[in-house]
Design an enzyme around this catalytic site. Structure first.
Site, PDB file in Angstrom:
ATOM      1  N   CYS A   9     -22.800  -0.255  19.774  1.00  8.65           N
ATOM      2  CA  CYS A   9     -23.173  -1.618  20.157  1.00  8.65           C
ATOM      3  C   CYS A   9     -22.406  -2.649  19.339  1.00  8.65           C
ATOM      4  O   CYS A   9     -22.987  -3.359  18.505  1.00  8.65           O
ATOM      5  CB  CYS A   9     -24.666  -1.800  19.964  1.00  8.65           C
ATOM      6  SG  CYS A   9     -25.579  -0.416  20.621  1.00  8.65           S
ATOM      7  N   ARG A  63      -0.550   8.703   4.116  1.00  4.46           N
ATOM      8  CA  ARG A  63      -0.344   8.671   5.562  1.00  4.46           C
ATOM      9  C   ARG A  63       0.856   9.516   6.021  1.00  4.46           C
ATOM     10  O   ARG A  63       0.762  10.244   7.010  1.00  4.46           O
ATOM     11  CB  ARG A  63      -0.110   7.211   5.985  1.00  4.46           C
ATOM     12  CG  ARG A  63      -0.130   6.964   7.474  1.00  4.46           C
ATOM     13  CD  ARG A  63       0.323   5.528   7.763  1.00  4.46           C
ATOM     14  NE  ARG A  63      -0.398   4.539   7.000  1.00  4.46           N
ATOM     15  CZ  ARG A  63      -1.556   3.997   7.359  1.00  4.46           C
ATOM     16  NH1 ARG A  63      -2.104   4.348   8.489  1.00  4.46           N
ATOM     17  NH2 ARG A  63      -2.150   3.110   6.584  1.00  4.46           N
TER      18      ARG A  63
HETATM   19  C1  LIG Z   1      -3.688   3.966  -0.576  1.00  2.00           C
HETATM   20  C2  LIG Z   1      -2.784   4.159  -1.706  1.00  2.00           C
HETATM   21  C3  LIG Z   1      -1.693   5.028  -1.582  1.00  2.00           C
HETATM   22  C4  LIG Z   1      -1.335   5.764  -0.311  1.00  2.00           C
HETATM   23  O1  LIG Z   1      -0.814   4.937   0.678  1.00  2.00           O
HETATM   24  P1  LIG Z   1      -0.207   5.549   2.027  1.00  2.00           P
HETATM   25  O2  LIG Z   1       0.144   4.347   2.823  1.00  2.00           O
HETATM   26  O3  LIG Z   1      -1.259   6.365   2.681  1.00  2.00           O
HETATM   27  O4  LIG Z   1       0.987   6.361   1.662  1.00  2.00           O
HETATM   28  C5  LIG Z   1      -0.902   5.239  -2.713  1.00  2.00           C
HETATM   29  N1  LIG Z   1      -1.167   4.607  -3.875  1.00  2.00           N
HETATM   30  C6  LIG Z   1      -2.200   3.745  -4.015  1.00  2.00           C
HETATM   31  C7  LIG Z   1      -2.437   3.104  -5.331  1.00  2.00           C
HETATM   32  C8  LIG Z   1      -3.030   3.491  -2.932  1.00  2.00           C
HETATM   33  O5  LIG Z   1      -4.043   2.641  -3.074  1.00  2.00           O
END
Ligand SMILES: *Cc1c(COP(=O)(O)O)cnc(C)c1O
Length: 404
Positions: free
Chosen positions: A338, A271
């Protein structure tokens, strides 16, 4: 913020122009934003020199992955598909880690054949399967073991992963048991302890608690891990009032952790690298006025962006053209699907808007397109990459012919 002459711009291209040229709904990404996010992330953790493995599940578009690769990041993958995508984007196997609670034998075999840096295992049974494959191939396989630190990430409940009631990783007791059992294995090379406590974390305190647990368990185990994989989870500012994660405090915590434990740090951010680099451009189909509110019915829906419906996430919705007329009435931005949860946002006051106007849903670069579906038999949107004043289609809009 991103307005020039009252028009919303992504780099040097207006949202209006993109809508006209490529149609709506379209996901649009800013090359510069991704580049800057990567460089800022590196800068913030410069003193600990981490291996940064981009979490491919947050955005698996090949062109985006190529940018990730270009600026030096590795990849964190959770399926064979994501591993293939990372390799196709030319990310080196020695910069790839494989996470996930349910990797199939086929996926494990494939990952092993590609000689990736390590497989982050999440159960003893998974280690047993890896050992079998290793034995057959007469190889020693690098693995990490994921610890469930029973730490509250203080984020949305549905994106919390580090509490003992969550399915991820091994509890402290089991972790120590498994470590003891496999640390002298002929076929398993334990090189990493991994943790990931959740997503959209905006305080360094959960990370501090997590590091304390990790530190304690390393002391107890007396084992030297070459890598400590701290996962991702760094939150972004979806709304201006949102708290900002204090990276410098997090970095200091890791610095002092490293004084006690001499290891290499791995991060798996998703993210924080692509979240604010993506926009969803949509057109207003109708505005339906009732006594209590105006429903603003968009041509995008929960099948394109499910975060509001799935997690109660809030994404800012901005007009593509600003005017001075304010309407003091509740505006509810909804999609045509919907389902009552096909709803993006309520705003108590908004500028005057009309049918056919273009709006921009912000911060959708992570967990946007990757979570889209064909629900209601709606084609998936196009994806466009903007770099300065040039635009490029990086995923074609799906054609109904191909989904019916
Ligand atoms: C989803 C995930 C991430 C990434 O998380 P962000 O919040 O997008 O930084 C990193 N490591 C694992 C194991 C994840 O499942």
């Amino acid at each position: 913020m991103k307005y020039k002459k009252r028009q919303f711009y992504i780099e040097n291209v207006s949202a209006e122009k993109i809508a006209k040229k490529f149609g709506t709904p379209s996901y649009v990404y800013s090359y510069d934003k991704i580049k800057n996010n990567i460089n800022n992330f590196k800068k913030k953790f410069k003193t600990i020199n981490p291996l940064i493995c981009f979490s491919v599940k947050s955005n698996s578009n090949l062109n985006i992955l190529s940018i990730i690769h270009k600026f030096g990041l590795g990849a964190d993958v959770v399926s064979k598909g994501e591993l293939l995508a990372a390799l196709k984007a030319k990310i080196k196997p020695e910069k790839i880690v494989f996470s996930g609670v349910g990797k199939t034998i086929e996926e494990l075999k494939f990952a092993i054949s590609k000689k990736i840096l390590l497989i982050n295992t999440e159960s003893e049974n998974e280690i047993i399967e890896i050992e079998k494959i290793a034995k057959k191939n007469k190889k020693k396989i690098n693995i990490g073991i994921r610890l469930n630190p029973d730490t509250d990430a203080k984020t949305l409940k549905k994106i919390s992963t580090g509490k003992k009631e969550n399915k991820f990783g091994l509890t402290e007791k089991k972790f120590l048991e498994v470590l003891k059992k496999y640390k002298n294995s002929k076929y398993i090379n334990i090189i990493c302890l991994s943790v990931h406590i959740g997503s959209q974390i905006t305080s360094h305190i959960p990370y501090k608690n997590m590091l304390n647990v990790v530190n304690k368990i390393i002391q107890k185990s007396k084992f030297k891990f070459k890598y400590i994989d701290l996962g991702g989870g760094m939150g972004i500012q979806y709304e201006n009032k949102f708290k900002k994660l204090n990276y410098s405090k997090y970095n200091k915590l890791i610095e002092s952790f490293l004084i006690k434990n001499n290891s290499n740090i791995i991060f798996e951010p998703g993210r924080s690298i692509v979240g604010n680099a993506g926009y969803l451009i949509s057109k207003i189909i109708y505005i339906k006025k009732t006594n209590s509110k105006n429903f603003v019915i968009l041509d995008t829906a929960m099948n394109d962006l499910i975060r509001p419906a799935l997690y109660g996430a809030k994404h800012r919705i901005l007009p593509s053209k600003i005017n001075e007329t304010k309407v003091s009435k509740n505006h509810e931005f909804v999609g045509p699907i919907c389902e009552t949860t096909d709803k993006f946002l309520n705003v108590t006051r908004y500028q005057k808007i009309n049918q056919k106007d273009i709006i921009v849903i912000c911060d959708v670069g992570a967990y946007g397109m990757v979570l889209s579906s064909n629900y209601n038999l709606r084609p998936r949107p196009a994806e466009i990459l903007v770099n300065n004043n040039s635009t490029k289609i990086i995923t074609k809009r799906q054609k109904l012919n191909n989904i019916i």
